[in-house]
Design a protein around this motif. Structure first.
Motif, mmCIF file in Angstrom:
data_model
loop_
_atom_site.group_PDB
_atom_site.id
_atom_site.type_symbol
_atom_site.label_atom_id
_atom_site.label_comp_id
_atom_site.label_asym_id
_atom_site.label_seq_id
_atom_site.Cartn_x
_atom_site.Cartn_y
_atom_site.Cartn_z
ATOM 1 N N ALA A 107 11.073 -10.676 -16.405
ATOM 2 C CA ALA A 107 10.927 -11.020 -17.599
ATOM 3 C C ALA A 107 11.344 -9.800 -18.486
ATOM 4 O O ALA A 107 11.191 -8.602 -18.170
ATOM 5 C CB ALA A 107 9.367 -11.143 -17.964
ATOM 6 N N VAL A 108 11.826 -10.075 -19.594
ATOM 7 C CA VAL A 108 12.498 -9.085 -20.606
ATOM 8 C C VAL A 108 11.528 -8.065 -20.870
ATOM 9 O O VAL A 108 11.759 -6.840 -21.013
ATOM 10 C CB VAL A 108 13.465 -9.690 -21.696
ATOM 11 N N VAL A 109 10.306 -8.619 -21.362
ATOM 12 C CA VAL A 109 9.242 -7.953 -22.095
ATOM 13 C C VAL A 109 8.712 -6.624 -21.151
ATOM 14 O O VAL A 109 8.613 -5.543 -21.263
ATOM 15 C CB VAL A 109 8.106 -8.724 -22.394
ATOM 16 N N MET A 110 8.374 -7.366 -19.705
ATOM 17 C CA MET A 110 8.007 -6.381 -18.897
ATOM 18 C C MET A 110 9.047 -5.238 -18.382
ATOM 19 O O MET A 110 8.597 -4.117 -18.235
ATOM 20 C CB MET A 110 7.438 -7.334 -17.619
ATOM 21 N N LEU A 111 10.315 -5.623 -18.353
ATOM 22 C CA LEU A 111 11.266 -4.858 -17.923
ATOM 23 C C LEU A 111 11.138 -3.584 -19.190
ATOM 24 O O LEU A 111 11.270 -2.506 -18.560
ATOM 25 C CB LEU A 111 12.519 -5.503 -18.156
ATOM 26 N N GLU A 112 11.346 -3.906 -20.259
ATOM 27 C CA GLU A 112 11.415 -2.945 -21.295
ATOM 28 C C GLU A 112 10.024 -2.041 -21.441
ATOM 29 O O GLU A 112 10.193 -0.899 -21.785
ATOM 30 C CB GLU A 112 11.704 -3.676 -22.773
ATOM 31 N N ILE A 113 9.004 -2.666 -21.443
ATOM 32 C CA ILE A 113 7.744 -1.770 -21.207
ATOM 33 C C ILE A 113 7.783 -0.792 -20.005
ATOM 34 O O ILE A 113 7.440 0.421 -20.286
ATOM 35 C CB ILE A 113 6.647 -2.736 -21.174
ATOM 36 N N THR A 114 8.239 -1.120 -18.851
ATOM 37 C CA THR A 114 8.205 -0.436 -17.881
ATOM 38 C C THR A 114 9.223 0.627 -17.880
ATOM 39 O O THR A 114 9.025 1.970 -17.685
ATOM 40 C CB THR A 114 8.498 -1.166 -16.571
#
Length: 1437
Positions: A394-401
């Motif tokens: 998932a793009v969102v989880m990747l960027e938050i991490t």
């Protein structure tokens, strides 16, 4: 079972004293208790609202952090995707400003517009621009440069200005609480210091992605946070009483300011976006915003663009929607009095909740983001670079991490500096909590405006949790040392319950009296404070209360008043188990008045109207009590010297048992009203058969108390009764309230507040062109229709035209009898129909002026009313066409022929109405209604059958029928307590032709009949005296007709003569003596009646009378029947005796009539009706009743728990004393004479003194003596004060003198009424005929020529390939009606939500029915309790 046993024990106690122990127990007389289901429901609602506040705040805050992370220059997204996410950030800031702009523009356009003060508006607009500048810089410039944790923590610094202002203005109630804002400021500054230290460590330790220019962004962040903190400058300023003039002025044109400022804020947001990203960063490529697939792009690129669009729009929607939802649910939480659990706690813990949720997602998703061989956080963060080019996660989880990896956690040297970031978050969060500490103690009144809960209407979506906390209104600092409470700002009010009676039955009277006594029990002792802060009086106005007995030539009360007296006694007995204590009989210029003190000390007045002295009917009764309660009582409280003092100390009432009061309860209420404005004086209009609970009244009071522009409020009226007509009305009332009244309330103002249960504001009724115009006597035909046929609707029209608002409260339930017979129903609606139309047309005619004066009525609402009136006018034609459709469905007749057949019965009935008498018209209407009902039932099943044959319901008719059924079903579900009303929907459907076709024709054709039509009685029956008739025989002999009638009075006279013949020394009863005295004093009475304007006063202590000329000599005719008790000269007054310590002056001097001499009592002139009324109340002095009254009076007097033993011993011993004195001397139903009462009083006083002395309770002796006196006191005949007598005379002369029209005038009015009738019928006929003719010709031309083709769709959504042809006119009307219903349905949903809020808030402040435990005073206190703390002025003396 316990209840059955309890009632059995009470009945056994009564049975020991009388052979008639049976009594009525009206429904609702039992003591009210808090319903546990409502308490559970209240907690359930509060819990759900709290969950919604927390979840919506978390989603709003989290979605903003996601957008800021996705738009970061250090993210793995492409430049094209990053600039798209930046645009989504811009939209998230614009949305709340756009919503405020639309709402404010609506209010300015359709509500009210006040020209602004340019200086004030300029200051506010500058502040708003600075706030918008700070928000834009912080969100669009700074947050994309920081990591997600820093962005989460840094927003806590926006409370710095609020802390500074709290310290500067010292807004704390207690001095020590100033530590909270000081700590807040220190914590915020510490947080900013830790922020700078954290980024210094990151740069020096070479954390990945950190540049040296981050120091600039830290400084910009501090500056932007300060600008954002300007948002809530108004909150501490308004609480400090500074700049009040500017803030008050701002409130008048705040809507217009929001229109301008919201546009300026949007402009600033867009300007910051363009300046930074276009001019400074130069990273905007406008062509990159085109996400349409191109020929040279591969499938992966197209899929990635589609994913970017979906992510951006979804996150934007979540942020915008849940920000608004959090704000709305936060408001709801405060309004339902769940501030701590559902508002403060969820909002304060939004930040920690977001952090916990993010950490949980980070830990659970880390396994999917990192390879299995990863051993350190640095390796984990390095592996994220490889995932950025793949679509495996998932793009969102990747960027938050990846954003979290930008913190010190990924430092190559040491990770302990991460604690700086954690400490920064703690400091910022604690700074916010300490700055908004006052929210946890925020007190809310039962019903609150949103503007009284929050300072600003606008919310900051970027900082939704901080916005909600800092926007919560600080309470104004008190100038006196007092604690905050729920009733801090609630002013006391007085409510006058005014019920008009016109020939009600016994059961109907029982309902209204039970309701009044319930309210008395709910309010309690009027000397004590109440949670709802109100006082009240009950007034009943009985029209046509007297009858002339031709045989005797006497005027007596009729059977309706007799029933009313019996009901009062019965209800008093049910509530207290004893007879009425304090009863006064007063002769007045309009007839008479009965005055009662209810069990708790509140007053009940029964006004008996003589139609020969005053105008009867409801409107004139309303004018009578409005002038009396608002005009006269308002005048005397504004002139305190006019308030009558109590000159008869023996007339103590129940109110004075706990503390002596020099004023009788009615004068006590007048004294209280000195401190109550006309705005807080309310008139509760009731019918004589209304049944309601105290909660229903309080809910209406809340509306008027909170909203100053509300002139009237009505509740939900439930018709009661049995039979088909009642079933029809149940659903009709339900639909009318569910949809029509709610729509009027939401979109504008309710047009009619029904007179059976409505609360009016005193100042609204006293306004210009309202009460004065309401007194207009109808002289023209249109006035007869508008003024007298629907007086409640006309009164509301006058209020609306003067700028007042009329509201509807769906939770305020009242029950009233509805017509059960077809004839009574038609006659009632014959009055209502033309009056409704006349008043609505009057309001529409003055629409332009009303819109200017009334902020609740807009031009759009006027258009809505025009549409509803047009629909009602076209009702007969629409029903006729519906009947034609029924013929077409059922009998398969052609369209044109079915129309011809359908219009024949209405035309026939119209001719019948012109030619036949009203009774014949109603009989024919009843027969036709039955036939129409069969046809409608057949058509209903035919439509269902047609849908079955067609195989689909998606046709105009089927869709309309199904949608109507679904809408009514959903509406009923949303009214769970009224869900059973849906059962009567079929009855309503089949009666549509009767209610909307035949009834309309009957009402129009009989418009010239202006009689009431309901509750009418036979005149001859009224004039006959059937009471106490022992023998009534008609004897016919040849040409002689003889009537023999023996009454109770004749029988008593014969028995008296026989007794005197047998034993001349026999003592006759008091009643016979008084009858003899009445004959011997005939000349005295006549003389006194002729000198009706002269007052009898004592000449000296030996009770010789002197006559004093009155100042007024005019109009003596209305005072011929006046009788009065002469006032005994006394130096006693409430001021002079203030310092007396001996209460014996307030007691009887051994006699029940110590205030008057024997000579004074004998010379009293009385009208014929007074003595029979007095005899009804003398029954309390019978042997059986007296024992029960004494027992209950003693128990009430000594009701404190620590006196139970003494109380029961007194009850037992005093009962034995009564038995010993009277058991063998009088029968259980005999009334005691004066001498017997005095002997009994002496014996009881001695017995009580011995018992109390034995128990060493001598301090209670005065209390017990007072209770004994109250038990033995007889009903009093009281004289009306001279000032009030003069008021009534002048009121009768000016407004209420009986109308006597000569024959010529009556004939002229009849001609005008018939002419008006003909015009109205012609107009209705032409309009409806044109509609039918247009439909007929469209049918005749054929659907092939003029029709609208609608594709036939199967229920599964697929097309059938066939087309339905519908004529345009019918489709247009069908769609218009459907749109109207949808609009009303949406209004109902809105109104339901706010009704739920009001009900839950009421239940949370509902009165607890807990027995009082009071410590007994050492003696009776000689003071008026309400005067404590007040200064006595010369006006009071």
């Amino acid at each position: 079972m316990e209840e059955l046993k309890f009632r059995g024990r009470k009945r056994e106690g009564r049975h020991r004293d009388t052979w008639d122990p049976f009594q009525l127990n009206p429904i609702g007389a039992e003591k009210e208790e808090k319903r546990r289901c409502f308490e559970l429901f209240q907690h359930l609602v509060a819990g759900l609202v709290g969950i919604m506040v927390l979840s919506s705040a978390v989603i709003s805050k989290g979605s903003l952090l996601v957008l800021a992370t996705l738009s970061s220059p250090t993210s793995t997204r492409t430049p094209k995707e990053r600039q798209y996410y930046v645009l989504m950030l811009v939209c998230s800031l614009v949305v709340p400003n756009l919503l405020v702009f639309l709402k404010s523009l609506w209010k300015c356009a359709f509500k009210n517009f006040v020209p602004p003060n340019m200086r004030t508006m300029g200051i506010v607009c500058v502040i708003e621009c600075l706030v918008s500048l700070g928000t834009s810089i912080l969100v669009l410039v700074v947050m994309p440069q920081f990591d997600v944790l820093t962005n989460l923590f840094i927003s806590g610094g926006v409370c710095m200005l609020s802390s500074v202002l709290q310290i500067a203005f010292r807004l704390q109630r207690e001095n020590w609480k100033i530590i909270f804002p000081i700590c807040s400021l220190m914590l915020v500054l510490t947080g900013y210091f830790l922020l700078g230290a954290d980024y210094y460590v990151r740069v020096t330790s070479y954390v990945s992605g950190q540049e040296k220019d981050c120091y600039w962004y830290v400084g910009i962040a501090v500056f932007a946070s300060f600008l954002v903190s300007l948002t809530w400058w108004e909150n501490p300023v308004q609480a400090s009483n500074n700049m009040q003039e500017m803030l008050t002025e701002l409130d008048t044109f705040r809507d217009f300011v929001f229109v301008i400022s919201s546009l300026l804020r949007i402009v600033v947001i867009v300007a910051v976006y363009l300046i930074y990203h276009v001019l400074i960063q130069e990273n905007i490529v406008w062509s990159d915003f085109d996400f349409t697939p191109k020929a040279d792009e591969d499938e992966n690129t197209i899929a990635r663009h589609r994913e970017t669009l979906d992510i951006g729009l979804t996150v934007l929607f979540l942020q915008a929607f849940f920000s608004a939802a959090c704000h709305w649910f936060g408001v709801v939480a405060c309004k339902i009095h769940s501030v701590r659990m559902s508002f403060a706690f969820p909002v304060c813990f939004t930040g920690p909740a977001v952090l916990i949720l993010g950490m949980i997602l980070f830990l659970t998703q880390s396994e999917d983001l990192a390879p299995a061989d990863t051993t350190s956080i640095i390796d984990f963060c390095s592996s994220l670079v490889d995932l950025s080019t793949k679509n495996t996660t998932a793009v969102v989880m990747l960027e938050i991490t990846k954003s979290i990896c930008r913190t010190s956690l990924s430092s190559h040297y040491w990770t302990w500096p991460f604690s700086l970031l954690a400490l920064e978050g703690i400091c910022m969060w604690l700074g916010l909590i300490t700055c908004t500490y006052y929210v946890w103690n925020f007190r809310v009144q039962r019903i609150e405006r949103t503007t009284e809960l929050f300072v600003r209407r606008l919310y900051e979506s970027a900082f939704i949790d901080l916005s909600m906390l800092l926007n919560t209104k600080m309470k104004v600092v008190r100038t006196r040392n007092q604690e905050s409470s729920v009733v801090d700002d609630v002013e006391n009010c007085v409510i006058y319950l005014c019920a008009t009676m016109w020939h009600e039955t016994y059961d109907e009277m029982l309902k209204i009296l039970t309701s009044m006594f319930r309210l008395d029990r709910y309010r309690g002792d009027p000397k004590e404070e109440h949670k709802d802060v109100f006082d009240f009086e009950c007034h009943i106005f009985v029209d046509d209360a007297f009858m002339i007995v031709k045989e005797k030539g006497k005027k007596l009360i009729n059977e309706y008043v007799t029933d009313l007296i019996h009901v009062v006694i019965e209800v008093y007995r049910v509530f207290t188990n004893k007879e009425p204590d304090d009863v006064s009989i007063i002769e007045t210029p309009y007839g008479g008045r009965l005055m009662f003190v209810m069990p708790e000390g509140n007053m009940l007045y029964v006004h008996l109207k003589d139609k020969q002295l005053i105008r009867n009917k409801k409107r004139w009764s309303q004018i009578m009590y409005l002038y009396y309660l608002l005009g006269w009582k308002g005048y005397i409280v504004k002139n305190p010297q006019k308030i009558t003092r109590q000159n008869n100390p023996c007339r103590a009432s129940l109110i004075s048992l706990d503390g002596e009061s020099f004023l009788l309860p009615q004068h006590d209420n007048d004294s209280k009203r000195k401190h109550i404005s006309d705005d807080n004086t309310y008139i509760m209009a009731l019918d004589g058969d209304t049944d309601f609970q105290p909660a229903a009244l309080i809910l209406l009071v809340d509306r008027l108390r909170k909203y100053g522009n509300v002139g009237a409020a009505c509740g939900r009226i439930h018709p009661t009764g049995m039979g088909p007509m009642v079933w029809y009305q149940k659903f009709e009332y339900a639909v009318g309230h569910w949809l029509q009244k709610t729509a009027e309330h939401v979109f504008g103002s309710v047009l009619c507040s029904p007179g059976c249960f409505s609360l009016f504001r005193g100042s609204a009724l006293m306004d210009d062109n309202v009460l004065k115009r309401y007194t207009t006597t109808a002289t023209r035909a249109s006035e007869y229709v508008q003024y007298d046929q629907g007086e409640d609707r006309w009164l509301c029209t006058l209020l609306l035209q003067q700028g007042w608002r009329v509201e509807y409260n769906a939770a305020s339930d009242a029950y009233t009898n509805s017509p059960q017979e077809f004839k009574e129903f038609y006659n009632q609606r014959r009055r209502w129909g033309p009056s409704t139309l006349a008043n609505t047309l009057d309001l529409l005619h003055s629409g332009n002026e009303t819109v200017k004066r009334n902020s609740s009525i807009s031009r759009l609402y006027i258009f809505y009313q025009i549409f509803t009136v047009s629909s009602s006018i076209l009702g007969p034609a629409s029903v006729s066409l519906m009947i034609a459709g029924a013929f077409q469905f059922v009998f398969d007749i052609e369209g044109t022929l079915s129309i011809i057949i359908a219009v024949i019965p209405p035309i026939f009935y119209m001719f019948i109405c012109f030619l036949a008498k009203p009774n014949a018209q109603i009989i024919i209407a009843a027969i036709m209604s039955v036939l129409y009902a069969f046809l409608m039932l057949a058509s209903f099943f035919a439509i269902i059958g047609d849908m079955a044959m067609q195989g689909t319901f998606i046709t105009p008719t089927g869709l309309f029928l199904v949608s109507m059924a679904v809408m009514y079903l959903v509406t009923a579900i949303l009214h769970p307590q009224e869900f059973s009303m849906i059962i009567y929907g079929l009855m309503y459907f089949i009666c549509i032709p009767s209610g909307y076709l035949l009834l309309t024709i009957y009402s129009l054709v009989n418009m010239h009949i202006v009689t009431w039509g309901t509750r009418e009685t036979n005149k001859e029956k009224e004039e006959k005296m059937t009471q106490n008739v022992l023998c009534d025989r008609n004897c016919k002999l040849c040409c002689w007709d003889m009537k023999l009638q023996v009454t109770q009075e004749t029988d008593n006279l014969m028995l008296q003569q026989l007794q005197q013949a047998v034993n001349p020394n026999t003592q006759v009863t008091e009643q016979v003596v008084k009858e003899q005295q009445a004959n011997t004093k005939k000349e005295i009475n006549n003389a006194l009646n002729e000198e009706n304007n002269k007052e009898i006063l004592p000449e000296s202590s030996d009770s010789k009378w002197a006559k004093k000329d009155s100042d007024s000599k005019s109009d003596t005719s209305s005072d011929d029947s006046l009788d009065s008790l002469p006032k005994k000269e006394s130096a006693y007054s409430s001021i002079e005796d203030d310092n007396r310590d001996d209460d014996d002056n307030m007691l009887y001097d051994g006699s029940l009539y110590s205030g008057f001499t024997e000579e004074e009592r004998e010379i009293l002139p009385q009208s014929d009706w007074v003595q029979p009324v007095k005899e009804e109340f003398l029954k309390k002095l019978t042997y059986a009743n007296m024992k029960r009254n004494l027992q209950e009076q003693i128990r009430y007097t000594l009701r404190n728990k620590n006196q139970e033993d003494v109380c029961e011993e007194l009850v037992m011993m005093l009962t034995d004393t009564v038995n010993g004195e009277l058991k063998d001397k009088v029968g259980p139903e005999d009334v005691l004479s004066d001498s017997q009462l005095e002997e009994l009083q002496y014996a009881l006083n001695e017995a009580a003194r011995r018992i109390l002395k034995t128990n060493r309770m001598e301090r209670l002796e005065r209390r017990v003596k007072r209770a004994i006196e109250k038990t033995l006191i007889a009903p009093q005949v009281v004289k009306l004060t001279e000032d009030e007598h003069d008021f009534w005379k002048k009121l009768l002369e000016r407004y209420l003198a009986p109308i006597v029209d000569d024959k010529a005038h009556k004939e002229e009015v009849t001609r005008e009424l018939k002419s008006l009738r003909n015009k109205a019928v012609f107009l209705y006929f032409i309009v409806n005929v044109l509609w039918i003719v247009a439909t007929f010709f469209l049918q005749a031309i054929g659907n092939d020529v003029i029709s609208i083709k609608i594709e036939k769709i199967w229920p599964n959504g697929t097309s059938s390939g066939e087309y339905l042809k519908v004529e345009p006119l019918s489709l247009m009307f069908l769609l218009s009606f459907a749109v109207l219903l949808v609009v009303q349905f949406l209004a109902m949903l809105y109104h339901r939500v706010y009704t739920l809020i009001h009900v839950v808030s009421y239940r949370s402040t509902e009165k607890d029915y807990i027995p009082r435990s009071e410590e007994d005073e050492e003696g009776l206190i000689l003071e008026n309790q309400i005067a404590n703390g007040l200064v006595i002025t010369s006006d009071d003396l």
